[in-house]
Design an enzyme around this catalytic site. Structure first.
Site, short mmCIF file in Angstrom:
data_model
loop_
_atom_site.label_atom_id
_atom_site.label_comp_id
_atom_site.label_asym_id
_atom_site.label_seq_id
_atom_site.Cartn_x
_atom_site.Cartn_y
_atom_site.Cartn_z
N ARG A 38 34.67 0.34 6.13
CA ARG A 38 33.73 1.01 7.37
C ARG A 38 33.48 0.17 8.30
O ARG A 38 32.28 0.20 8.96
CB ARG A 38 32.43 1.75 6.75
N ARG A 42 29.52 3.93 13.41
CA ARG A 42 28.45 4.36 14.27
C ARG A 42 27.58 2.90 14.46
O ARG A 42 26.75 2.97 15.33
CB ARG A 42 27.56 5.37 13.63
N ARG A 51 32.52 8.48 20.40
CA ARG A 51 32.31 9.61 19.63
C ARG A 51 31.62 10.90 20.44
O ARG A 51 31.69 11.93 20.39
CB ARG A 51 31.49 9.37 18.21
N ASP A 87 39.84 9.23 7.47
CA ASP A 87 38.79 9.71 6.46
C ASP A 87 39.77 10.05 5.28
O ASP A 87 40.71 10.72 5.60
CB ASP A 87 37.99 10.74 7.03
N TYR A 162 34.63 16.56 -3.99
CA TYR A 162 34.42 17.28 -2.78
C TYR A 162 34.81 18.78 -2.95
O TYR A 162 34.25 19.68 -2.38
CB TYR A 162 34.95 16.51 -1.48
O1 CP3 Z 1 36.45 1.60 6.73
C1 CP3 Z 1 36.75 2.02 7.93
O2 CP3 Z 1 36.50 1.44 8.92
C2 CP3 Z 1 37.93 3.01 8.06
C3 CP3 Z 1 37.18 4.39 8.34
C4 CP3 Z 1 36.77 5.11 7.15
C5 CP3 Z 1 36.14 6.42 7.41
N1 CP3 Z 1 35.80 7.07 6.08
C6 CP3 Z 1 35.84 6.82 8.68
C7 CP3 Z 1 34.21 7.68 8.67
C8 CP3 Z 1 37.04 5.21 5.68
C9 CP3 Z 1 37.51 3.94 5.08
C10 CP3 Z 1 36.37 6.47 5.14
C11 CP3 Z 1 36.64 6.72 3.84
C12 CP3 Z 1 35.74 7.71 3.23
N2 CP3 Z 1 35.02 8.86 3.79
C13 CP3 Z 1 35.00 7.57 1.73
C14 CP3 Z 1 35.30 6.47 0.87
C15 CP3 Z 1 34.60 5.38 1.34
C16 CP3 Z 1 33.13 5.38 1.14
O3 CP3 Z 1 32.31 5.26 1.90
O4 CP3 Z 1 32.80 5.71 -0.29
C17 CP3 Z 1 34.41 8.68 1.69
C18 CP3 Z 1 33.52 9.22 0.47
C19 CP3 Z 1 34.32 9.44 2.87
C20 CP3 Z 1 33.70 10.89 3.39
C21 CP3 Z 1 32.86 10.85 4.18
N3 CP3 Z 1 33.15 10.80 5.67
C22 CP3 Z 1 31.55 10.51 4.32
C23 CP3 Z 1 30.50 10.06 3.09
C24 CP3 Z 1 31.05 10.33 5.42
C25 CP3 Z 1 29.54 9.72 6.10
C26 CP3 Z 1 28.80 10.87 6.76
C27 CP3 Z 1 27.65 10.51 7.64
O5 CP3 Z 1 27.74 10.97 8.67
O6 CP3 Z 1 27.08 9.45 7.20
C28 CP3 Z 1 32.42 10.53 6.55
C29 CP3 Z 1 32.11 10.47 7.91
C30 CP3 Z 1 32.85 9.44 8.42
N4 CP3 Z 1 33.92 8.83 8.08
C31 CP3 Z 1 32.11 8.41 9.28
C32 CP3 Z 1 33.11 7.38 9.61
C33 CP3 Z 1 32.88 6.22 10.58
C34 CP3 Z 1 30.76 8.63 9.93
C35 CP3 Z 1 30.72 8.37 11.33
C36 CP3 Z 1 31.29 9.56 12.37
O7 CP3 Z 1 30.76 10.98 12.07
O8 CP3 Z 1 31.69 9.42 13.16
#
Ligand code: CP3
Length: 355
Positions: A38, A42, A51, A87, A162
């Protein structure tokens, strides 16, 4: 601000840095490579600005914006690898999963799996037809980057959880209940996901991704026997279908210390460690047959530098051979300070070489 216009003028002119790939292959390198799960997100003011204009999924659909978001942390932090901005939910859309990604919550699924027959509604997909913009982004990125690009996908268990829970979960009761009551449908779902996700990864590599990471973030919630019965065969199939790609295959899960040996046996070549385990003990358990990646507690980024420096040192002092990639034990959280991530990167790069 015309953020999208910055991209075409950006090109790193330095030599390709293959330190990360060398470490994945357990070959000696000049320094210990670093990247952060990640690393785009944000915590970056530039990301928050983008965003305001685009949703997360909009970004994934727009190769120019997605390229820019992926490049940002590479430029800012000087990390040794880029990870495609995307994602784990993205490829589930073309399979028939109706979802949103809700800020502060995560994925929310509108058509969760309840009955065994629901599994039949999800179809396999052709990544080059359904997700062409992912391939285009990857091609643009490899053109711009002087570090390797990591492609990724979610693992079947984490995706299935999920799909069954309908959103994030703490205890995974619905998932486990489905698994125990409907083992046949469970295996059908897992097999579909394993096949689709391995095809998706083959596609990412065919477009230029030089390594891949499989995120099984929530699989640590299973005990060893359940992992063996309900997950392991599908992970073996998945990694088996990726072996011929000849790129590093990173396998990561949170709270997965009890599963590490099996995660290696699935066929991965790099195992990701979360911060609850010791690097040296874990690597020994894995018989040094794979590279390891990790494992700073993401919360340590909030600590004063002397505390953080000590924690980085404690990790690095456990590394006595090639094949270590410095990372966090999970993703960067929004509260993180980018300048601290940069300081960690520099600190690790300056650590005595791991000859
Ligand atoms: O690593 C990177 O820079 C690449 C980006 C990336 C995202 N999601 C972007 C994202 C990666 C590798 C993921 C994988 C992902 N997504 C996982 C596996 C990794 C982990 O963290 O365990 C999981 C479980 C998800 C599902 C998911 N999507 C979650 C739990 C969330 C966070 C919810 C929150 O708002 O806190 C997301 C949203 C998400 N995916 C964000 C980002 C940057 C949050 C920011 C946003 O909404 O712009």
């Amino acid at each position: 601000m015309q953020i999208d216009l910055i991209l075409p003028t950006f090109k790193i002119m330095t030599q390709f840095n293959d330190t990360f790939l060398k470490a994945c292959r357990m070959e000696p390198a000049d320094h210990i490579p670093v990247w952060f799960m990640r690393q785009a997100g944000r915590y970056q003011p530039e990301y928050r600005e983008i965003r305001k204009k685009y949703s997360l999924l909009d970004i994934c659909h727009k190769p120019d914006v997605c390229t820019e978001v992926t490049l940002l942390p590479v430029q800012q932090l000087g990390v040794d690898a880029a990870i495609l901005f995307s994602d784990i939910m993205l490829p589930l859309g073309p399979m028939g999963v109706d979802f949103d990604i809700v800020e502060g919550v995560g994925p929310v699924i509108h058509n969760p799996v309840v009955h065994a027959s629901d599994v039949d509604k999800f179809t396999l997909f052709h990544p080059e037809q359904s997700l062409p913009y992912v391939g285009q982004t990857i091609k643009q990125l490899v053109n711009e980057l002087n570090v390797p690009l990591i492609g990724f996908t979610g693992a079947p268990f984490t995706l299935a959880s999920y799909m069954i829970e309908g959103g994030p979960s703490k205890n995974f009761f619905k998932t486990k209940s489905f698994m125990y009551h409907q083992p046949e449908a469970w295996h059908k779902l897992m097999a579909k996901l394993a096949r689709s996700m391995s095809e998706y990864l083959v596609y990412q590599v065919s477009c230029g991704a030089q390594a891949i990471q499989v995120f099984d973030s929530w699989v640590g919630n299973l005990g060893l026997e359940d992992y063996r019965e309900y997950v392991y065969p599908h992970m073996q199939t998945m990694f088996g279908a990726l072996k011929h790609l000849n790129v590093p295959l990173i396998h990561f899960g949170v709270v997965s210390g009890h599963l590490l040996e099996m995660m290696k046996d699935c066929g991965s070549t790099v195992v990701g460690l979360d911060w609850r385990v010791q690097v040296d003990e874990s690597w020994q358990k894995l018989k040094y047959e794979v590279a390891v990646q990790g494992n700073l507690d993401p919360a340590a980024i909030l600590a004063p530098w002397p505390v953080l420096e000590k924690k980085c040192t404690q990790i690095l002092e456990q590394v006595h051979r090639p094949g270590f990639i410095f990372n966090l034990g999970h993703g960067v959280m929004p509260q993180a300070d980018g300048s601290v991530l940069k300081r960690i990167t520099d600190f690790v790069h300056n650590w005595k070489s791991n000859k």
